[in-house]
Design an enzyme around this catalytic site. Structure first.
Site, PDB file in Angstrom:
ATOM      1  N   HIS A 160       0.821  -1.220   0.000  1.00 22.00           N
ATOM      2  CA  HIS A 160       0.000   0.000   0.000  1.00 22.00           C
ATOM      3  C   HIS A 160       0.851   1.265   0.000  1.00 22.00           C
ATOM      4  O   HIS A 160       0.322   2.368  -0.164  1.00 22.00           O
ATOM      5  CB  HIS A 160      -0.937   0.028   1.209  1.00 22.00           C
ATOM      6  N   ASP A 196      -2.332 -10.729  -2.487  1.00 19.97           N
ATOM      7  CA  ASP A 196      -2.942 -10.302  -1.238  1.00 19.97           C
ATOM      8  C   ASP A 196      -4.432  -9.998  -1.487  1.00 19.97           C
ATOM      9  O   ASP A 196      -4.823  -9.642  -2.601  1.00 19.97           O
ATOM     10  CB  ASP A 196      -2.217  -9.025  -0.758  1.00 19.97           C
ATOM     11  N   HIS A 198      -6.070  -7.493  -0.585  1.00 19.34           N
ATOM     12  CA  HIS A 198      -6.257  -6.061  -0.842  1.00 19.34           C
ATOM     13  C   HIS A 198      -5.432  -5.598  -2.052  1.00 19.34           C
ATOM     14  O   HIS A 198      -4.312  -6.067  -2.258  1.00 19.34           O
ATOM     15  CB  HIS A 198      -5.852  -5.249   0.395  1.00 19.34           C
ATOM     16  N   TYR A 324      -3.985 -11.947   8.634  1.00 16.66           N
ATOM     17  CA  TYR A 324      -4.209 -11.544  10.034  1.00 16.66           C
ATOM     18  C   TYR A 324      -4.876 -12.633  10.864  1.00 16.66           C
ATOM     19  O   TYR A 324      -5.190 -12.396  12.022  1.00 16.66           O
ATOM     20  CB  TYR A 324      -5.013 -10.236  10.056  1.00 16.66           C
TER      21      TYR A 324
END
Ligand SMILES: NCCCCCC(=O)NO
Ligand SMILES: [Zn+2]
Length: 344
Positions: A160, A196, A198, A324
Site C-alpha cells: 500500500h 494479497d 487487498h 491476520y
C-alpha cells in the site's frame, strides 16, 4: 527455498489502530512474524538467514526523499509536542481542499503523507521498515545470484506504500524496492504479482507509467474492499505503462475455483510480457478465516497456489504482505512455499 528474516522487523509494536470507530490493538502485529517462522519450521524450512544492511539508496530509488525524511522524524516530532498517543493522521487534503503545500506541523504532514487513519506511527516504526526492505533485498539477491526461489519475511508489509504515502500498515514498498533493484542489476522486465486480498495501490502507483514492471493484482473489489479508491479493471497503466497494470477485482465471497481461474489468466499475461523475474506480493489474507478480509480460500488452497505459481516457470521472490488470522498464518505461508517446491 531461501528464507530471509530479521528480528528487527518486530521493532514496530504499535498499540493502536483505528478500526470500526475504535482504537484497537493492530491487526498487523509482531506476533505474525513468530507464527510464520514456526509454521515454516514445522514444514521443514529450517534454514533461515539474516539480511545484509542495504542502506537508504534502494529506498530512495523508489520513494520521495522528503517522505523518507518524514517517516524518520515523525515520531520524535509527535513526541516533542508532548503527545501521549501514537501518531495518527486525522486531517487530509480532500476533494475540496487540494493541499498544494506541505504543512510544517506534524498533524498537517501526517495528513499529507498518510493514506488513511488505520496506521499509527510509533517508536520502532522506521527501524522495522528499514529491516523489512533489507529482508526483501537480501532475498532478492539470493534469487538473482543463485536462481533459486526465496521468501522474504517482510514486516511491516509494503504494497500500500506509494512513492510518498504510507498506510494500510505499509511504509516502504518492499516489492517495489526489490523490483527496482532487480532492474538496476540488469533485468529488462519484472513482474509483480500481488495475491494479497487487498489491492496493491502503492505498487500500482509507483510503476503505473512504466513498462519495465508488469503489475498484476487479484483482489477484493474496491467498490466494497480496502483501499476502496484504486484497483478497478479499467486501471491499465498510463503512457509507456499502458497495458502493464492488470487488475482483477473479485467480489467478496470469492472461493478457490474462481480465484485459481483468474490466477491462470494472470499467469498468461505475465508469460506474454516476457518477464525475467516474478515477485509475488504474498498476502495470505485471502484465507477464509481472515478477520478483516472476504475471500474464501482454505488452508490447502495455499498449497495449490504455490504449485500453480511454480508453473509460471520464472525465478521467483516471495515477499510477505498481509494476513491476520495469526493462528493459521504460519501454516498458510508454509503451504504456499511447500506447494511451490512441489510444483518446481
Ligand atoms: N485497516 C484497513 C485495512 C488494511 C488492510 C491491510 C492489508 O492487509 N493490506 O494488504
Ligand atoms: Zn491485505
Amino acid at each position: 527455498m531461501r528464507i530471509v528474516h530479521s528480528e528487527t522487523t518486530k521493532a514496530r509494536r504499535a498499540r493502536t489502530e483505528l478500526d470500526g470507530g475504535q482504537l484497537v490493538p493492530p491487526w498487523e502485529c509482531p506476533e505474525r512474524v513468530d507464527m510464520i517462522l514456526a509454521g515454516l519450521r514445522q514444514a521443514g524450512f529450517t534454514e533461515v538467514v539474516a539480511p545484509a544492511e542495504h542502506g537508504l539508496a534502494p529506498v530512495l530509488a523508489v520513494h520521495d526523499a522528503y517522505y523518507v525524511e518524514f517517516l524518520a522524524s515523525c515520531w520524535d516530532d509527535w513526541r516533542a509536542l508532548g503527545r501521549e498517543g501514537e501518531a495518527i493522521a486525522w486531517i487530509w487534503p480532500t476533494r475540496t481542499m487540494p493541499g498544494r503545500r506541505i504543512p510544517r506541523c506534524v498533524d498537517g504532514r501526517l495528513g499529507h503523507y498518510a493514506l488513511g487513519a488505520d496506521t499509527a506511527i510509533c517508536a520502532g516504526t522506521f527501524e522495522a521498515a528499514m529491516a523489512s526492505k533489507d529482508v526483501a533485498l537480501s532475498a532478492l539477491a539470493h534469487v538473482l545470484t543463485d536462481g533459486g526461489p526465496a521468501f522474504g519475511l517482510c514486516r511491516p508489509p509494503g504494497h500500500h506504500a506509494a512513492v510518498d504515502q504510507f498506510g494500510g500498515y505499509c511504509f516502504f514498498n518492499n516489492a517495489a524496492v526489490a523490483a527496482q533493484r532487480a532492474l538496476e542489476s540488469g533485468l529488462s522486465r519484472v513482474a509483480i504479482l500481488d495475491v494479497d486480498f487487498h489491492h496493491g495501490n502503492g505498487t500500482q502507483q509507483i510503476f503505473e507509467a512504466r513498462s519495465d514492471v508488469l503489475f498484476v493484482s487479484i483482489h477484493g473489489d474496491p467498490m466494497t474492499c480496502f483501499p476502496y479508491f484504486m484497483g478497478h479493471a479499467d486501471e491499465v497503466g498510463e503512457g509507456d505503462g499502458a497495458g502493464y497494470t492488470v487488475n482483477y477485482p473479485l467480489p467478496e465471497g470469492t472461493g478457490a475455483e474462481v480465484w485459481f481461474h483468474v490466477l491462470e489468466a494472470a499467469k498468461a499475461r505475465i508469460a506474454e510480457a516476457g518477464c525475467e523475474l516474478l515477485i509475488v506480493s504474498l498476502g495470505v489474507d485471502t484465507f477464509e478465516g481472515d478477520p478483516i478480509s472476504a475471500f474464501r480460500l482454505a488452508g490447502d488452497d495455499f498449497l495449490e497456489m504455490g504449485r500453480r505459481l511454480a508453473g509460471a516457470g520464472l525465478p521467483t521472490l516471495f515477499l510477505m504482505e498481509g494476513g491476520y488470522a495469526v493462528a493459521e498464518i504460519g501454516t498458510n505461508v508454509a503451504n504456499v512455499l511447500t506447494g511451490f517446491e512441489q510444483g518446481s
